[in-house]
Design a protein around this motif. Sequence first.
Motif, mmCIF file in Angstrom:
data_model
loop_
_atom_site.group_PDB
_atom_site.id
_atom_site.type_symbol
_atom_site.label_atom_id
_atom_site.label_comp_id
_atom_site.label_asym_id
_atom_site.label_seq_id
_atom_site.Cartn_x
_atom_site.Cartn_y
_atom_site.Cartn_z
ATOM 1 N N ALA A 34 0.831 -1.203 0.000
ATOM 2 C CA ALA A 34 0.000 0.000 0.000
ATOM 3 C C ALA A 34 0.863 1.250 0.000
ATOM 4 O O ALA A 34 1.928 1.293 0.612
ATOM 5 N N GLN A 68 -5.189 0.984 -1.731
ATOM 6 C CA GLN A 68 -5.616 -0.388 -2.005
ATOM 7 C C GLN A 68 -7.126 -0.552 -1.792
ATOM 8 O O GLN A 68 -7.587 -1.549 -1.260
ATOM 9 N N GLU A 89 -7.909 3.831 -5.037
ATOM 10 C CA GLU A 89 -7.440 2.487 -5.360
ATOM 11 C C GLU A 89 -6.510 2.488 -6.563
ATOM 12 O O GLU A 89 -6.666 3.270 -7.486
#
Length: 142
Positions: A34, A68, A89
């Motif tokens: 991430a 994420q 995302e």
Amino acid sequence: MAEPVTRSDFLSFVLAPALFFAPLCGTPSELEKATWYKGWMAVKKHMVEPDADLSEWIFARIERMHNQGQKIPLLDESGNKTGYTLSLESVTYQETQVPVLKVGVIDDRTGYTLFYSWADPESHRVGLNVRWFQAGLTRIDE
């Protein structure tokens, strides 16, 4: 029809965390680290309260948000949900295989994304402005 999960599939998941086996389709997916962002989001108050002055905004700071698929609801000054959620995302579009960083706004009543923008996944800044909703995110390099 999907094959059942076997013990070897389970052990593969446990022993190799960088590789995830999706037993329903049998296709491996690689997990990504991430990336974190901070920033802000705002909505015109009359989009939440129709009688509000057209010049008023509901504003919120974002201390940490990852790329994420994290979703953060926009709350008003009293901590009540406004009906809008910001999402962030990293995705790869199936048709083009182009990876992007996607920031979107979700209507909480329907669950649908109202609008979104995208940028290069390595972007240090990303945002959107559709007049009545605005957001800006800056990468936190750790």
